[in-house]
Write an enzyme that holds these catalytic residues in place. Structure first.
Site, short mmCIF file in Angstrom:
data_model
loop_
_atom_site.label_atom_id
_atom_site.label_comp_id
_atom_site.label_asym_id
_atom_site.label_seq_id
_atom_site.Cartn_x
_atom_site.Cartn_y
_atom_site.Cartn_z
N SER A 137 64.29 15.04 -18.42
CA SER A 137 64.94 13.76 -18.13
C SER A 137 65.48 13.80 -16.71
CB SER A 137 66.09 13.52 -19.11
OG SER A 137 66.92 12.50 -18.57
N ASP A 146 66.35 14.34 -28.34
CA ASP A 146 66.96 14.06 -27.04
C ASP A 146 68.46 14.33 -27.09
OD1 ASP A 146 67.50 13.14 -24.51
OD2 ASP A 146 67.06 11.03 -24.94
N HIS A 155 60.98 11.78 -18.53
CA HIS A 155 61.77 10.89 -19.37
C HIS A 155 62.72 10.09 -18.49
CE1 HIS A 155 63.91 9.98 -23.20
NE2 HIS A 155 65.03 10.17 -22.54
N ASP A 160 65.84 7.60 -18.47
CA ASP A 160 66.96 7.10 -19.27
C ASP A 160 67.49 5.81 -18.67
OD1 ASP A 160 67.45 8.95 -21.47
OD2 ASP A 160 67.71 10.44 -19.88
N HIS A 181 63.26 5.46 -22.07
CA HIS A 181 64.21 5.41 -23.19
C HIS A 181 65.19 4.27 -22.90
CE1 HIS A 181 67.77 7.71 -25.29
NE2 HIS A 181 67.45 6.61 -25.92
N MET A 224 68.16 10.86 -31.54
CA MET A 224 69.21 11.25 -30.59
C MET A 224 70.04 12.36 -31.21
SD MET A 224 68.81 9.62 -27.84
CE MET A 224 70.25 10.34 -27.03
N MET A 236 69.92 2.70 -18.78
CA MET A 236 71.23 2.36 -19.37
C MET A 236 71.80 1.10 -18.71
SD MET A 236 72.95 6.10 -19.34
CE MET A 236 72.10 7.56 -19.94
N MET A 293 68.13 2.29 -23.38
CA MET A 293 69.48 2.17 -23.95
C MET A 293 70.07 0.87 -23.42
SD MET A 293 70.48 6.16 -23.46
CE MET A 293 69.21 6.43 -22.23
C1 DX5 Z 1 71.44 10.67 -23.04
C2 DX5 Z 1 70.01 10.67 -22.61
C3 DX5 Z 1 69.36 12.01 -22.53
C4 DX5 Z 1 69.98 12.96 -21.57
C5 DX5 Z 1 69.70 14.34 -22.05
O1 DX5 Z 1 71.83 9.35 -23.23
O2 DX5 Z 1 69.23 9.90 -23.51
O3 DX5 Z 1 67.98 11.86 -22.24
O4 DX5 Z 1 69.51 12.84 -20.25
O5 DX5 Z 1 70.44 15.22 -21.29
P1 DX5 Z 1 70.75 16.68 -21.79
O6 DX5 Z 1 69.44 17.37 -21.99
O7 DX5 Z 1 71.55 17.24 -20.67
O8 DX5 Z 1 71.52 16.57 -23.07
ZN ZN Z 2 67.04 9.90 -23.20
#
Ligand code: DX5
Ligand code: ZN
Length: 218
Positions: A8, A175, A33, A35, A66, A137, A37, A68
């Site tokens: 990620s 994840d 990946h 993320d 992903h 998650m 948000m 969110m």
């Molecule tokens: C959290 C994200 C993850 C995050 C994982 O909301 O969806 O993808 O980047 O990070 P680590 O591997 O550090 O937990």
């Molecule tokens: Zn993620």
């Protein structure tokens, strides 16, 4: 199914994103990946669809997004246009998630579906026919670097059992808090798509960390 590692880039250093991505690619990253948000669905803001275009200029490794975000259907076409291969909306983000997943497959991308730690796997059952992958998650979404929630282990094995009866080709992605110490146990429980942010990018040897995650699966 061959297990895959998806670093990620949320935890990458954006002052030298290209170097970090190239190092992870050299280590054998199977996906990157992204993320996404929006500060509504999760208490944080990251980046928008432009990041996919930026990544496409850096690497040929496939991308997953992903989402969110609270209104995924507004953004799914933008991510598909930007070349994202696999899209993971959250099951909790909309009351009509079936329509969201359908939109992804109609646009020709692979659909995944994501469940928060508190969402039971029974909720995903009606969507299984449409998806390639279910993302569990293992932290509350919003931030990298959190601790793996251990009850997720049983959730993985329960979901694997459900999929064996319904559609064994579906991948289980994990994840949050994935590292070289717990990845083998997650694989043995039935997961085969591993997302890792801080374990890969908050280190001095990004290439070596991706290799170590892969080696830990053997
Ligand atoms: C959290 C994200 C993850 C995050 C994982 O909301 O969806 O993808 O980047 O990070 P680590 O591997 O550090 O937990
Ligand atoms: Zn993620």
């Amino acid at each position: 199914m061959k297990p895959m590692i998806a670093p990620s880039i949320l935890s990458a250093n954006f002052a030298h994103l290209e170097d970090d991505v190239k190092a992870a690619e050299k280590g054998g990253a199977d996906y990157f990946h992204l993320d996404i948000m929006d500060s509504h669905f999760v208490p944080n803001i990251s980046f928008g669809p432009w990041i996919a275009k930026t990544m496409k200029g850096i690497t040929d490794v496939p991308l997953d997004a992903h989402l969110m975000i609270t209104r995924p259907r507004e953004y799914i076409p933008k991510f598909v246009d930007a070349g994202v291969e696999l899209i993971y909306p959250h099951i909790e983000a909309s009351h009509d998630v079936y329509r969201t997943v359908q939109l992804i497959t109609d646009l020709g991308a692979k659909a995944g579906i994501t469940l928060n730690p508190g969402t039971p796997i029974a909720e995903v059952e009606p969507l299984i026919d449409l998806v390639d992958s279910v993302l569990l998650m293992s932290v509350c979404p919003g931030f990298g670097g959190q601790k793996f929630i251990s009850s997720n282990m049983k959730k993985i094995s329960d979901l694997r059992k459900m999929l064996e009866e319904q559609k064994p080709s579906v991948r289980i992605a994990v994840d949050g808090g994935v590292n070289r110490r717990n990845i083998k146990a997650l694989y043995e429980a039935g997961a085969d798509f591993f997302i890792a942010g801080s374990a890969v990018f908050r280190t001095d040897d990004i290439e070596g960390e991706v290799r170590a995650l892969k080696a830990a699966l053997k």
